[in-house]
Scaffold this motif. Sequence first.
Motif, PDB file in Angstrom:
ATOM      1  N   THR A  14       1.306  -3.250 -20.288  1.00 51.33           N
ATOM      2  CA  THR A  14       0.949  -2.216 -19.469  1.00 51.33           C
ATOM      3  C   THR A  14       1.752  -1.167 -19.474  1.00 51.33           C
ATOM      4  OG1 THR A  14      -0.166  -3.970 -17.676  1.00 51.33           O
ATOM      5  CG2 THR A  14       0.446  -1.705 -17.008  1.00 51.33           C
ATOM      6  N   MET A  15       3.008  -1.367 -19.619  1.00 56.98           N
ATOM      7  CA  MET A  15       4.248  -0.362 -19.790  1.00 56.98           C
ATOM      8  C   MET A  15       4.150   0.403 -20.796  1.00 56.98           C
ATOM      9  SD  MET A  15       7.109   0.461 -21.626  1.00 56.98           S
ATOM     10  CE  MET A  15       7.956  -1.204 -22.306  1.00 56.98           C
ATOM     11  N   TYR A  16       3.519   0.028 -21.987  1.00 56.84           N
ATOM     12  CA  TYR A  16       3.388   0.776 -23.166  1.00 56.84           C
ATOM     13  C   TYR A  16       2.088   1.670 -23.017  1.00 56.84           C
ATOM     14  CZ  TYR A  16       1.334   1.921 -27.715  1.00 56.84           C
ATOM     15  OH  TYR A  16       0.661   2.627 -28.860  1.00 56.84           O
ATOM     16  N   LEU A  33      -1.907   6.299 -12.248  1.00 56.01           N
ATOM     17  CA  LEU A  33      -3.039   5.953 -11.582  1.00 56.01           C
ATOM     18  C   LEU A  33      -2.968   4.321 -11.805  1.00 56.01           C
ATOM     19  CD1 LEU A  33      -5.963   8.268 -11.965  1.00 56.01           C
ATOM     20  CD2 LEU A  33      -5.088   7.078  -9.806  1.00 56.01           C
ATOM     21  N   ALA A  34      -2.296   4.083 -13.042  1.00 55.23           N
ATOM     22  CA  ALA A  34      -2.354   2.464 -13.685  1.00 55.23           C
ATOM     23  C   ALA A  34      -1.459   1.543 -12.629  1.00 55.23           C
ATOM     24  CB  ALA A  34      -1.677   2.641 -14.781  1.00 55.23           C
ATOM     25  N   PRO A  35      -0.266   2.088 -12.390  1.00 54.76           N
ATOM     26  CA  PRO A  35       0.572   1.044 -11.481  1.00 54.76           C
ATOM     27  C   PRO A  35       0.146   1.502 -10.288  1.00 54.76           C
ATOM     28  CG  PRO A  35       1.854   3.211 -12.265  1.00 54.76           C
ATOM     29  CD  PRO A  35       0.521   3.210 -12.993  1.00 54.76           C
ATOM     30  N   PHE A  36      -0.531   2.423  -9.824  1.00 54.57           N
ATOM     31  CA  PHE A  36      -1.090   2.728  -8.105  1.00 54.57           C
ATOM     32  C   PHE A  36      -2.287   1.769  -7.931  1.00 54.57           C
ATOM     33  CE2 PHE A  36      -4.353   4.625  -5.744  1.00 54.57           C
ATOM     34  CZ  PHE A  36      -3.618   4.771  -4.636  1.00 54.57           C
ATOM     35  N   SER A  37      -2.964   1.620  -9.280  1.00 57.20           N
ATOM     36  CA  SER A  37      -4.092   0.563  -9.047  1.00 57.20           C
ATOM     37  C   SER A  37      -3.611  -0.684  -8.924  1.00 57.20           C
ATOM     38  CB  SER A  37      -5.266   0.744 -10.367  1.00 57.20           C
ATOM     39  OG  SER A  37      -4.434   0.410 -11.452  1.00 57.20           O
ATOM     40  N   MET A  38      -2.333  -1.169  -9.737  1.00 54.04           N
ATOM     41  CA  MET A  38      -2.081  -2.352  -9.689  1.00 54.04           C
ATOM     42  C   MET A  38      -1.663  -2.837  -8.191  1.00 54.04           C
ATOM     43  SD  MET A  38       1.028  -4.073 -11.679  1.00 54.04           S
ATOM     44  CE  MET A  38       2.564  -3.368 -10.706  1.00 54.04           C
ATOM     45  N   MET A  39      -0.801  -1.780  -7.657  1.00 54.66           N
ATOM     46  CA  MET A  39      -0.319  -2.047  -6.323  1.00 54.66           C
ATOM     47  C   MET A  39      -1.508  -1.879  -5.204  1.00 54.66           C
ATOM     48  SD  MET A  39       2.967  -2.396  -6.292  1.00 54.66           S
ATOM     49  CE  MET A  39       4.443  -2.179  -7.221  1.00 54.66           C
ATOM     50  N   LEU A  67       0.801  -1.247  -0.058  1.00 53.34           N
ATOM     51  CA  LEU A  67       0.125   0.009  -0.238  1.00 53.34           C
ATOM     52  C   LEU A  67       0.807   1.072  -0.114  1.00 53.34           C
ATOM     53  CD1 LEU A  67      -2.831   1.119   0.324  1.00 53.34           C
ATOM     54  CD2 LEU A  67      -2.544   1.127   2.525  1.00 53.34           C
ATOM     55  N   SER A  68       1.767   1.268   0.811  1.00 55.84           N
ATOM     56  CA  SER A  68       2.749   2.374   0.796  1.00 55.84           C
ATOM     57  C   SER A  68       3.618   2.524  -0.568  1.00 55.84           C
ATOM     58  CB  SER A  68       3.667   2.335   2.008  1.00 55.84           C
ATOM     59  OG  SER A  68       4.813   1.266   1.741  1.00 55.84           O
ATOM     60  N   ILE A  69       3.890   1.279  -1.048  1.00 59.92           N
ATOM     61  CA  ILE A  69       4.649   1.457  -2.321  1.00 59.92           C
ATOM     62  C   ILE A  69       3.820   1.877  -3.372  1.00 59.92           C
ATOM     63  CG2 ILE A  69       5.693  -0.274  -4.019  1.00 59.92           C
ATOM     64  CD1 ILE A  69       6.677  -1.806  -1.956  1.00 59.92           C
ATOM     65  N   ALA A  70       2.544   1.704  -3.136  1.00 63.31           N
ATOM     66  CA  ALA A  70       1.623   2.250  -4.322  1.00 63.31           C
ATOM     67  C   ALA A  70       1.400   3.587  -4.305  1.00 63.31           C
ATOM     68  CB  ALA A  70      -0.136   1.753  -3.998  1.00 63.31           C
ATOM     69  N   LEU A  71       1.548   4.278  -3.332  1.00 59.71           N
ATOM     70  CA  LEU A  71       1.738   5.845  -3.085  1.00 59.71           C
ATOM     71  C   LEU A  71       2.977   6.053  -3.888  1.00 59.71           C
ATOM     72  CD1 LEU A  71       0.368   6.249   0.365  1.00 59.71           C
ATOM     73  CD2 LEU A  71      -0.932   6.728  -1.667  1.00 59.71           C
TER      74      LEU A  71
END
Length: 457
Positions: free
Chosen positions: A378-380, A244-250, A62-66
Motif C-alpha cells: 500500500t505504501m508503494y 484518499l488511500a490511507p483515508f479510505s483505510m481509516m 474517523l478523526s484520524i482518517a481526516l
Amino acid sequence: MEHLKQMETRSVWKLLLAFSIPTIIASTVHALYNIVDRIYIGKALGTDALAGVTITFPIFILSIALGVLLGTGSSAIISIRLGEKKRDKAEKTLGNTFGLFSIIGVLVSIIALTFLEPLLKIVGADAVTMPYATQYMTWFLPFMMFDFLAMGTNGCIRAEGNPRLAMVIAASGAIMNIILDPLFLFVFKWGVSGIALATGLSRLFTACWVFWHFRAGKSRHLTVHFSDLKPVWGIVKPVIIIGLAPFSMMLATSMVSVFLNRHLVEYGGVLAVGALGAIQSIFMIVETPLRSIMMAGQPIIGYNFGAGLHRRVIESIKVSFVYSLVISISGFAFIMIFPGLLISMFSKGDAALISIGSTGLKIFLSMLPFVGLHMMATMYYQAVNKPKEAILLNMLRKVIFFLPALFIFPRFLQLNGVWIATPVADLLACIIAMFMIRKSLKNCAEMIQKKEALSNS
C-alpha cells in the motif's frame, strides 16, 4: 540540501534504516501514550472503564482518517516536488496543509461535541460504558485541531529530510503525556477525564513545536508562509487524491469498528469489548514499527520516483518488504508465546478478561506476518501517486473481505468467529497485494530497460 542529496546517492538499505530508526522510536514512544492510557485505565479504573474508552475507537479513527487524508498526501507531494527540485511548490503544499488542518480540526470539535451522545450510541456505548466514553471525549475533543497538526504535519518534517527531528518532536509529546497520565489520575484523581486531558495537552505541545520548526527552526528546509495558509484547490487536490488511500483505510476501519463493537457486545458482552481494547494496544506495539517503515520509505520512494531514479524505487520497496517481514514475524512469535502475560497488563486481575483476551489475541493476530507485506504494498502505491491501487488494497482488507467474514463466522463459532474475521481478511488481501506489487515492479523494471536502451543508442 545535504538532507535531500542523500535520497539519490546513499545506499537504500542504509537510507531506509536511517529514516526508519528515528521514525520507529518516535512512533513507538508516541504509541506508548495510547497503550499506557489503557494500562492505567484498566489497572486503576477496571474493565468497565477500559471498555468505555475502547468504545470511542471508531470516532477517534474517523478523526484520524481526516488527519491522515492531508498528512499522508502532503508528505508524499512534498517528497515528489523536492525530487523534481520545485521547492516553492513544496512550501505552498506545506502551508495549505497547516491551514486545512486548522479549519477541519475546529469543525470536527464543534460537530462531535454537539452530537456526542448520539455518536457514542451509534458506536455501541450502553449504560455501563456511556459515562466513561462521554468523559473521555468531552475532555479530548477541544484539542482536536492540535491533534491534527501534531499527527499530520510531523510527516512533512520527514519529507524534507529531517527524520531525527521528527522523532524528537513526536517522542517529546508522548513522554509529556506519559508523565501527565499518573499525575492527573493518581494525584488529582481526575479519572478518565484526566487521561484525556493529558493526551490533549501533549498534542498541543507537539503541534506548537512543529509549527515553530517550519517558521523559525534552524534545520528546516521548508518554511510555512502565512500567505500559503489559505487553501487553494489546485494545491490541495493532489494532496487529497494521494491521501484518499490511507483515508479510505481509516474510514473503513471506523465503519467496521462499529460492527465489530456490536458483535463483541452481542457474543461476549463488556468483557469482550475490554479485551478488544487490550488486543488493539498490543497490536499497536507491532504495527507501529511497520507503519514507521511505511512513513520512512514513502519519502524515499516518492523522491526517487519524482527524480526518475526507478532502480532505487525498486530497491527501496524490496528493502521495505524485508524489514517489515522481520518485524512482523518477531512480533508474531512473541505474541503467540506470551498472550496471557500481555493481556494481564491491562487488567486488575480479572481472570475472565485475561481468558477471553488471550484467546482473542492469538486468533486476531494469527496472520500478523502478512499484515506487514500488505502495508508495504500500500505504501508503494501511495508514494508513486497511484491512489486507486492503494485504495483498493485498503478496502479489500478492511471492508470487502472483513465484513462478510464478520457476519458469517460468528454464526457458527460465536465469539471466536468474531476474532477469526480479521486474520481471514489479512490473508486474502495480502495475496492480492503480492500479485499487484509484482506486476508494478515488473513495469518499473521495463521502464529502466527502455531508459538504458535510449541512453546507449
